[in-house]
Design an enzyme around this catalytic site. Structure first.
Site, PDB file in Angstrom:
ATOM      1  N   ASP A  69       0.809  -1.092  -0.003  1.00 11.82           N
ATOM      2  CA  ASP A  69       0.031   0.134  -0.146  1.00 11.82           C
ATOM      3  C   ASP A  69       0.811   1.342   0.034  1.00 11.82           C
ATOM      4  O   ASP A  69       1.568   1.561   0.928  1.00 11.82           O
ATOM      5  CB  ASP A  69      -0.961  -0.137   1.145  1.00 11.82           C
ATOM      6  CG  ASP A  69      -2.011   1.254   1.238  1.00 11.82           C
ATOM      7  OD1 ASP A  69      -1.707   2.194   0.676  1.00 11.82           O
ATOM      8  OD2 ASP A  69      -2.819   1.152   2.118  1.00 11.82           O
ATOM      9  N   VAL A  70       0.973   1.995  -1.056  1.00 17.70           N
ATOM     10  CA  VAL A  70       1.967   3.034  -1.301  1.00 17.70           C
ATOM     11  C   VAL A  70       1.598   3.987  -0.332  1.00 17.70           C
ATOM     12  O   VAL A  70       2.693   4.967   0.011  1.00 17.70           O
ATOM     13  CB  VAL A  70       2.076   3.651  -2.773  1.00 17.70           C
ATOM     14  CG1 VAL A  70       2.722   2.368  -3.803  1.00 17.70           C
ATOM     15  CG2 VAL A  70       0.641   4.104  -3.288  1.00 17.70           C
ATOM     16  N   ASN A  96       3.246   4.483 -10.859  1.00 16.02           N
ATOM     17  CA  ASN A  96       2.094   4.375 -11.332  1.00 16.02           C
ATOM     18  C   ASN A  96       0.851   4.340 -10.565  1.00 16.02           C
ATOM     19  O   ASN A  96       0.005   4.507 -11.014  1.00 16.02           O
ATOM     20  CB  ASN A  96       2.310   3.252 -12.245  1.00 16.02           C
ATOM     21  CG  ASN A  96       0.922   2.634 -13.035  1.00 16.02           C
ATOM     22  OD1 ASN A  96       0.442   3.251 -13.789  1.00 16.02           O
ATOM     23  ND2 ASN A  96       0.523   1.700 -12.148  1.00 16.02           N
ATOM     24  N   TYR A 165      -8.644  13.694  -8.004  1.00 16.87           N
ATOM     25  CA  TYR A 165      -7.795  13.211  -9.036  1.00 16.87           C
ATOM     26  C   TYR A 165      -7.116  14.234  -9.736  1.00 16.87           C
ATOM     27  O   TYR A 165      -5.688  14.187  -9.687  1.00 16.87           O
ATOM     28  CB  TYR A 165      -8.683  12.432 -10.137  1.00 16.87           C
ATOM     29  CG  TYR A 165      -7.643  11.473 -11.121  1.00 16.87           C
ATOM     30  CD1 TYR A 165      -6.859  10.410 -10.783  1.00 16.87           C
ATOM     31  CD2 TYR A 165      -7.676  11.979 -12.622  1.00 16.87           C
ATOM     32  CE1 TYR A 165      -6.413   9.733 -11.686  1.00 16.87           C
ATOM     33  CE2 TYR A 165      -6.754  11.181 -13.474  1.00 16.87           C
ATOM     34  CZ  TYR A 165      -6.189  10.061 -13.046  1.00 16.87           C
ATOM     35  OH  TYR A 165      -5.607   9.470 -13.916  1.00 16.87           O
ATOM     36  N   LYS A 169      -3.042  15.015  -9.873  1.00 18.33           N
ATOM     37  CA  LYS A 169      -2.152  14.841 -10.826  1.00 18.33           C
ATOM     38  C   LYS A 169      -1.476  16.222 -11.212  1.00 18.33           C
ATOM     39  O   LYS A 169      -0.366  16.252 -11.803  1.00 18.33           O
ATOM     40  CB  LYS A 169      -3.229  14.470 -11.970  1.00 18.33           C
ATOM     41  CG  LYS A 169      -3.579  13.043 -11.936  1.00 18.33           C
ATOM     42  CD  LYS A 169      -2.277  12.167 -11.936  1.00 18.33           C
ATOM     43  CE  LYS A 169      -3.070  10.683 -11.813  1.00 18.33           C
ATOM     44  NZ  LYS A 169      -1.838   9.620 -11.487  1.00 18.33           N
TER      45      LYS A 169
END
Length: 260
Positions: A69-70, A96, A165, A169
């Site tokens: 789990d990053v 990613n 999101y 980004k």
């Protein structure tokens, strides 16, 4: 020295979100090209599926599946320790792992928990993995390596109802620029790939209809995810003296450039 010259294989890569979609395609592409790849993702079974797919296509191994789990610092530390323990170094991080969050939710109705989950995964996770890779690349011999962040065309232009999101980004672009600058003294090259409408489970709905900026719903073209994987591989295999700072790869006719 090129990272590819450090051992018998093409190099050592860490790919996050490797259990599906773009991450799986990139991991398979690298494995088939002779890279050793640590496959990171939340579900071990999908990572094993990626490894099996690569083995069928390449006829070889060279992969290590690490459930990660990053957004959890301890998971990220364990991922990079396992990678170095198995392969000896880290030449490439493909940052990613990401999530879109709840779709179609107006900003005034977006729960804080949903916002936080997207930020923790897309931004905090990318930072934690980049930091861990940076530490390894700075200290290893030969020194250096490459980090490629998966941005998205949402790093340039949002879709409706995508505030979490899109914000993450855009933030990744700042992360990429800062890491790229700070990595110069240590031969750490950092770039970003912004992807639009690659054919994955995440974009399947776009072929039947996606909400447009004018409020209408319209189908959108998609491209083969393998084209993205080949682009990442090209960026990865450049000598460290060269860097693709930003690349945009998208379905040619998607409604992104221009008005319409």
């Amino acid at each position: 020295m090129n990272a590819k010259e450090t051992d018998g294989r093409a190099g050592v890569a860490v790919v996050t979100g490797a259990g599906s979609g773009i991450g799986r395609a990139v991991a398979v592409e690298l494995l088939c090209a002779g890279w050793s790849v640590a496959l990171a993702g939340r579900r071990e079974e999908t990572l094993e599926e990626t490894a099996a797919l690569a083995a069928r296509e390449s006829g070889g191994g060279g992969s290590l599946a690490v459930r990660t789990d990053v957004s959890r610092p301890e998971d990220v530390s364990r991922l990079f320790a396992a990678t170095v323990g198995r392969f000896g170094r880290v030449d490439l991080l493909f940052n990613n792992a990401g999530t879109f969050g709840p779709g179609g939710v107006p900003v005034e109705e977006l729960p804080y928990e949903a916002w936080r989950h997207v930020v923790d995964t897309n931004l905090n996770g990318a930072f934690l993995c980049a930091q861990a890779a940076y530490r390894r690349m700075k200290e290893q011999d030969p020194q250096g390596g490459r980090i490629i962040n998966n941005g998205s065309v949402s790093a340039h232009a949002p879709r409706p109802y995508s505030v979490a999101y899109t914000a993450t980004k855009h933030a990744l672009t700042g992360l990429t620029k800062s890491l790229s600058l700070d990595g110069r003294p240590y031969r750490i090259a950092v770039g970003q790939i912004d992807i639009g409408n690659a054919a994955t489970d995440m974009t399947r709905r776009m072929e039947t209809g996606a909400l447009q900026a004018n409020g209408e719903t319209a189908p959108e073209p998609v491209m083969d995810v393998a084209d993205v994987a080949r682009t990442v591989r090209h960026m990865a295999e450049l000598p460290l003296e060269a860097n693709v700072q930003f690349a945009t790869v998208l379905a040619t006719a998607m409604p992104y450039v221009g008005r319409g």
